[in-house]
Write an enzyme that holds these catalytic residues in place. Structure first.
Site, mmCIF file in Angstrom:
data_model
loop_
_atom_site.group_PDB
_atom_site.id
_atom_site.type_symbol
_atom_site.label_atom_id
_atom_site.label_comp_id
_atom_site.label_asym_id
_atom_site.label_seq_id
_atom_site.Cartn_x
_atom_site.Cartn_y
_atom_site.Cartn_z
ATOM 1 N N HIS A 1 0.856 -1.186 0.000
ATOM 2 C CA HIS A 1 0.000 0.000 0.000
ATOM 3 C C HIS A 1 0.889 1.231 0.000
ATOM 4 C CE1 HIS A 1 -1.597 3.281 2.663
ATOM 5 N NE2 HIS A 1 -2.545 3.260 1.749
ATOM 6 N N ASN B 1 0.486 5.811 -0.326
ATOM 7 C CA ASN B 1 -0.398 6.961 -0.413
ATOM 8 C C ASN B 1 0.426 8.227 -0.240
ATOM 9 O OD1 ASN B 1 -2.015 9.035 1.538
ATOM 10 N ND2 ASN B 1 -3.371 8.181 -0.025
ATOM 11 N N HIS C 1 -7.491 -4.645 18.431
ATOM 12 C CA HIS C 1 -8.319 -5.757 18.875
ATOM 13 C C HIS C 1 -7.649 -7.103 18.616
ATOM 14 C CE1 HIS C 1 -9.288 -5.168 14.626
ATOM 15 N NE2 HIS C 1 -9.743 -6.405 14.571
ATOM 16 N N GLY D 1 -18.084 12.397 1.271
ATOM 17 C CA GLY D 1 -18.904 12.152 0.086
ATOM 18 C C GLY D 1 -18.100 11.715 -1.111
#
Length: 303
Positions: free
Chosen positions: A108, A110, A177, A260
């Site tokens: 990944h 970005n 978690h 959005g």
């Protein structure tokens, strides 16, 4: 902030998307990216590119977006209330590569640029980004290579930059978690504006330009290794952790959905096929256990 500075960033990001897509297509050799240009009703749009069903890559998504709005979403202002009630621009390139061969890690990257403006006040701007690696099987030499390139990207900007952003990456890509990191880390930085526009932009470019150097040698080394049902099943199980992180913790996903953004482009980061298995544990002494014990925790890979 001058418009020519904004244009410089946008032009770089578009060229970065082009160069990464070309390199991934060349490495795969069987498939090409499909392009989907879109517009956002509130302002701006993007250029989504997705490759599926390749010989090397099961799915690869490389997205460019440049969006505008009158108000930043809660995910951006929760820790920075001074940004509330400001108009914003956000642009960036975001990519996730999911290989077919379980011996190739998922990767990944970005890089992004934000501007928040309010009449009568100076613009607030910053850069962010990074890259991280998620292996399914433990090859220490691959991880060392990845981190060496990450360090090389940072060295021109200070001796301590790699260690700071490596630590930030370990802390950010952590599944609380599960009590484990998503992978073996890399670099993560955000809110970067110290030193002025030119210095910060140069650092963002260095991170973007080093991604292919970090990832493609690993792909080349592992793509022809034979694998069987055991390895593929484990890869699909571990991909579930990628889904958990992106949907529960990832700030970029939250920002995109809350602002959005285009849902299909935001969620292209998710792997195409995933398995969940109840309370699965690796066999003692197995390669899968080694991944859990030695790789899925913060570690000084270059020490």
């Amino acid at each position: 902030m001058q418009q020519n500075e904004i244009d410089k960033v946008k032009n770089y990001l578009l060229s970065l998307q082009d160069s990464i897509c070309s390199a991934i297509e060349n490495q795969d050799g069987a498939c090409v990216f499909e392009e989907d240009c879109w517009e956002r009703q509130e302002g701006g749009g993007g250029r989504t590119r997705v490759l599926t069903g390749g010989d090397v890559f099961e799915q690869a998504g490389v997205n460019f977006s440049h969006v505008f709005g009158d108000h930043l979403p809660h995910s951006a202002t929760a820790k920075r209330p001074e940004l509330a009630e400001r108009k914003f621009q956000a642009m960036g390139v975001s990519l996730v590569i999911h290989p077919d061969n379980p011996f190739i890690p998922t990767s990944h990257a970005n890089v992004r640029f934000f501007i928040a403006e309010k009449p009568g006040e100076p613009a607030i701007w910053w850069f962010g980004g990074g890259f991280d690696l998620t292996p399914y099987y433990p090859f220490e030499e691959d991880v060392i290579h990845w981190h060496k390139v990450a360090r090389d990207a940072c060295l021109p900007f200070g001796d301590d930059v790699y260690s700071r952003y490596k630590k930030w990456c370990d802390e950010y890509f952590y599944l609380k978690h599960r009590g484990e990191t998503r992978g073996v880390g890399g670099l993560f930085f955000d809110d970067l504006n110290a030193g002025g526009f030119d210095q910060c932009f140069a650092f963002m470019k260095s991170v973007g330009d080093h991604y292919l150097d970090a990832y493609l040698p690993i792909v080349e080394k592992r793509k022809n290794l034979p694998f069987g049902e055991r390895e593929k099943t484990f890869q699909l199980y571990r991909r579930g952790r990628y889904v958990e992180f992106n949907l529960v913790y990832d700030r970029g996903t939250l920002f995109g959905l809350q602002s959005g953004g285009r849902t299909e482009s935001i969620l292209m980061s998710l792997p195409p096929v995933v398995n969940w298995r109840y309370n699965w544990q690796p066999e003692p002494g197995s390669a899968e256990e080694k991944l859990y014990k030695e790789f899925l925790k913060p570690r000084d890979w270059l020490g």
